[in-house]
Scaffold this active site. Structure first.
Site, PDB file in Angstrom:
ATOM      1  N   SER D  15      40.669  -8.533  69.545  1.00  0.00           N
ATOM      2  CA  SER D  15      40.145  -9.851  69.136  1.00  0.00           C
ATOM      3  C   SER D  15      38.730  -9.762  68.573  1.00  0.00           C
ATOM      4  O   SER D  15      38.332 -10.584  67.730  1.00  0.00           O
ATOM      5  CB  SER D  15      40.146 -10.785  70.358  1.00  0.00           C
ATOM      6  N   ASP D 191      31.893 -14.590  78.488  1.00  0.00           N
ATOM      7  CA  ASP D 191      32.849 -13.739  79.235  1.00  0.00           C
ATOM      8  C   ASP D 191      32.492 -12.267  79.109  1.00  0.00           C
ATOM      9  O   ASP D 191      33.279 -11.388  79.426  1.00  0.00           O
ATOM     10  CB  ASP D 191      34.277 -13.982  78.715  1.00  0.00           C
ATOM     11  N   HIS D 194      33.641 -11.555  74.289  1.00  0.00           N
ATOM     12  CA  HIS D 194      33.697 -12.189  72.954  1.00  0.00           C
ATOM     13  C   HIS D 194      32.297 -12.685  72.609  1.00  0.00           C
ATOM     14  O   HIS D 194      31.897 -13.752  73.075  1.00  0.00           O
ATOM     15  CB  HIS D 194      34.717 -13.329  72.957  1.00  0.00           C
TER      16      HIS D 194
END
Lengths: 218, 218, 218, 218, 218, 218, 218, 218
Positions: D15, D191, D194
């Site tokens: 991601s 987190d 990200h």
């Protein structure tokens, strides 16, 4: 007027032809022909020559170049058995060379463009009553602009093929040039490609002029 | 051609004029003029008379009757100081009498219609260069149809007021009648009121014919 | 490096500055600074000068011209008490003259542009530590292009005011000119105004160069 | 600068690389490269080395671990025939062990991680001009943190394989460590994985530093 | 069990309390109490002490700090005339200092936090039967972590005020510490603040334990 | 406590089990277990027995009856190789007989229900460490209610099969009966089937009671 | 048939009357009367007594109790000057006592219900030609059911007030009882309140029977 | 009453039958039968003959003509094994000839209509207890209207086939004619095809009259 009663007129091209038309069929009510020149041509035919009942179909697909047309030609053109076919393709073939110059496999250079377009015209001409070739255009009045120059070369290819195969030529660039004398490109299209309603009306009038449309009929 | 360089042409009416135009301003790019005849008129003016630079504004609002126009006349017409004003109103004034006959307070009967329209025309004529009155219409070829008869009466009121106040009359019903000779109403409008692109082209041509638009200019 | 520890750096302008920033506050996490050069400047300051803790605020609003800035200047600039203020305005002031030439009341001609910008700069300079003026730009390499010429004139106004008021000048057009030597405009922006990430990086580097940003610091 | 004219630079990962890129193609206009470091690298290459025309492709997919890369390696890497390949993988391989410890079949332990990564590097190195290995990272400054310790071990594997196969190593953790000296992890990522735009700029600078990017070029 | 028949139990706090509760009323059917510990407490009271008919209201609002509570205290607490009030606030007061360190006016430092919380408790205690103070928490097992240290200080303030004003103290951090011995923070909350259902169950059990809830009652 | 370290606990059933769980996998973070008793059981296991690391999977599908379970048993149960399996099915088997009595092919009468459930239990028992059978329930306190009577018969079937195959029986109706003594059905479920959070807590406590869950453990 | 030509029939009540009607006006085309018994009554009047042209208005609002009606009575009833008024209210007044028993201020106990309803009837009767009182109902065939018993008491109040004030009484519960002899409640309404189309047809027939509707007229 | 206990009544047709019914099954709760006459018939059967328990299925599909029915006849009719079948088809077969006259391949002319309908009736009659043929209709009171005339011819075909095959005939046009004497078409349907609730009630009553429905039964 070149179109006769009950004939089927099919348009194929890229986003300028597509203009949000209904997919897959591209015909019928409720904006099925899209919001662009194809819908205007149909509206003018129906309102000025209602008795002819011309059936208009829009098979434009946004982002298409001439190779994309070739890939779907059987299903979207020949199988439809149109009496009249109008082709306007080439803008994306050029534009990708200028907006994503590094992604070469999206570019359709002029040799391949000419070769593919000629093949489609030659293959189709005998199966239709009439074939209309609309030149690609670029709403940039500076003729020395790199992309405008390339687009004009592709325009010449279209003119050449039209002449060579006795097709009706619609010189869209010429239509726009008249208006660009008075208005700056951004008035017709922020990106010099996707025009306002006025731009679509230029395309409509350019096409109808070539098929002998009588504006003053009713 | 009656419009001159740099003039402001304002359209006001109901859903036929509105046709999803941008609110509140009703002008600018990206379909701000809506998808109907107002956009077509603007597109034809820009593509055929680009040098005139006519500024077109669309103040149509879906569902409006003549009383609704009266309530917003100052803000949406007089304050805009248009050079040219085009009014097309009356379809809902009649239609409500026929689709919701029991809800009387939504009906605008002919006396009140005439009285209000006349007041608006008289009040506005002196403040504009030219005033265009477009008749309401009903896409029903049977002249004995109850709603068609009523609509024709409202049309006569418009003609009368136009004549009385030296306005330009656009007989929309007459425009449609020509097409309805060849095509059944449902081809132009399922509900005989909200027309297809072809219907909007009929309205466009009827209006431009009255202002001396030269279709063969370029 | 001109910014000092804990200082507040406020950006104001149009859609190029706005770029989908969080409204009304224009600061904080989760893309609050938008997707354009303001976010890139903040990211580079934080990643290369983390110890300075510069507080970046984005008060850009899409579609704004210099008059719009003037109308919200107290609330969105002076009340925020920034140490540093960066202004980039003028693109829409010019663009409306070229994309909607008939809607005159949306045009901000050069006299009013200069007068308003000067008033804002003079009023603000004493209340900030430093004031950065970024020229408007037009991603059109043809210097004879009508809109490019007008944009360059507005650029000159900015340069003039910057010099006159001892502001830091960021010549964005110059930054783009270097890239336009290699790349056609459409590669940076289809509409020659709203640029790709590369375009925003040009603006970022042009600004950081003027404030003495050390790219090789870490 | 290691990249040469017209070369194709392909990024693959999870991601952090994906960042909402266009699927499936992962290249072109309108944010097709996503909102993260891949887009920043492309923007800096285009704005500082426009003449090189580097073609950047983003094949990151959110949630991927090294086994997922292996499953799609042929189609998304080898078939694309990149000149340069950058791999950043391993965060999810570790993270699942710590956020869903009970779902063992989602964990990729270090032996399988090393074995698979080595296989991909060995298989690909001969087919590309250059291979960039970016270490996974964890934005946790406490080196004794369980997950940080595991992530560092996976980082060592990457360093080891890079060295063993003469790849360009980009030590992302090291890049972040500099910033984490000044800023708490939550400033860069709630987190700790990200990151904000600042975090993506750290990754961008770490990579460009290793390929000899000249920040002060223009 | 401290709650008696027909009493009203009101919860106020930030996103951990809010958890998508219905606004503005915060009570009733269909998930009106949100998806977090407030809903779990209500569900356990109703299923284990159905005869008591405790009326539970959730006035949590995401993003709130103690100053926000103070601003809406009259309307959302005192006017509701609860028999029992539970307050859990402080996480955002600390978190903003660590995730947006440069935006000082979003930080609520410990003096102002203590002063405001004490004022609310003193003002409210006499008007309720019982007042529950839940400490803020941070799901970070490393007690030397900067943010964890600050959060523990705010926890001490809560313990101190609870003791000083004879409130029921719920030491949430202590509840989590037991679980964090076995599970890494990311298992309970990616961002170490917004917990999974398991985290909300820890809060639920910590609260019910303090009010003498008999788990084995039925 | 019957569950041991690292065991896999799989739940299968209808909408009461499903409760909006993530499909197809039915496990992981971000509410993947749904909003009902399965999520509560997982939350209590993780918060009270964190060291056991029980892996909970939710394979409930809204609208299912026992025949639907049978059709997907291999893929959703046996292939998952759970250590513990909990089945709650039968509500829809009965309910369709009472809400759409005329659509017979949606009814699963008691013979076929018993036969199918028995087959599933016999086939599965040897492949799991433990099998939990939860009775269907109907939140109607009037035992003479037609649907309640039928549901009780299906409950007896479950009890019978549980006993016959040495499964753990969870008498959900009994759990609800205690609460229904104090509260009217509509307080727990408007439709007497899909319960509020309180209803799901009744199911949770009924199940955990049977596996020896120590509520006062921490 | 009690309704005469051109009369206005207004319905007011809760969700059973509302049924998604258009707000605020509650009349006109395109489902403006909602999907329930009000639309069925209007449809039957228009299809069987088209010549009467009864104007039907729906002012039901979901969740309303008799106090809510009282609060909007002037605007939604008296100002509308109906010839006929039909009131169906009381279901929520009872239901809240049974689905959210702890939220006392949402309950409307029988004294206040009777007092308010009587006040509205007495105030309105003189201003209308006819007043129809429809009893509340509960689709629970067990007359000993707690909520059914309460609902029947509220029904008795309606019958009493109707008789006392010479209103037309529509005993909805009686209408449903006939059907409930054959069908279980869940066939008509999962929650025993919001019925299927069949339930709305029961209400329709119960009302039309009382106004002398001739079902076999055409 | 012709329907007997437990029989299955299947409706098939176009948008008038479909009316937004649940697909593919076309039966069950929550509006599965759609919002039109099929739902009204089911509601009246259930509320007036609850003991019969007639199972009603709606297999209408918007836009269908008789050829479309033929293509799905096996799956949507014969395989369903209805006791009673009601067919209403033909409106689109005619309408396309009048709204899109140029798209000939969408027209189903009367020969092919009759031939296909007869084939379906003959094939099905022996497999059902009773077959109901509902004529197509056009809500145009002018019998000389072109489309009305064509629709009447198709109506005659239906009457003829009904008589020939001993089917129950429902003359929908006749039902509407009664109402059209009092109300203008637009009151029932703007497009003279998709009727209001009143129009659907006309269809409902016309059908129920033919099967001996006793309106005054309860």
């Amino acid at each position: 007027m070149k179109f006769e009663k009950g004939q089927k007129l099919l348009f194929i091209g890229d986003s300028i032809t597509d203009c949000d038309r209904a997919k897959p069929e591209g015909e019928g009510l409720f904006g099925a022909l899209g919001q662009g020149y194809v819908s205007y041509v149909d509206a003018l035919l129906q309102s000025v020559y209602p008795e002819l009942g011309i059936r208009v179909i829009n098979k434009g697909i946004s982002g298409n170049n001439v190779l994309n047309l070739n890939a779907r030609w059987q299903e979207d053109v020949l199988d439809q058995k149109p009496d009249w076919l109008s082709i306007m393709i080439g803008i994306n073939d050029v534009w990708r060379q200028y907006d994503t110059p590094f992604i070469k496999d999206r570019h359709v250079y002029i040799e391949e463009y000419e070769q593919t377009l000629r093949k489609l015209v030659k293959e189709t001409k005998p199966q239709v009553e009439g074939l209309i070739l609309m030149t690609p255009y670029y709403l940039e009045s500076n003729v020395n602009d790199a992309m405008r120059q390339t687009m004009d070369q592709y325009g010449e290819v279209v003119k050449h093929i039209a002449k060579e195969n006795n097709c009706i030529l619609v010189d869209t660039q010429d239509g726009f040039n008249n208006v660009l004398k008075e208005l700056y490109s951004a008035t017709l299209a922020w990106d010099r490609v996707h025009p306002t309603a006025a731009g679509h009306m230029v395309l409509t009038r350019a096409l109808l002029k070539e098929i002998g449309f009588d504006w003053n009929r009713i």
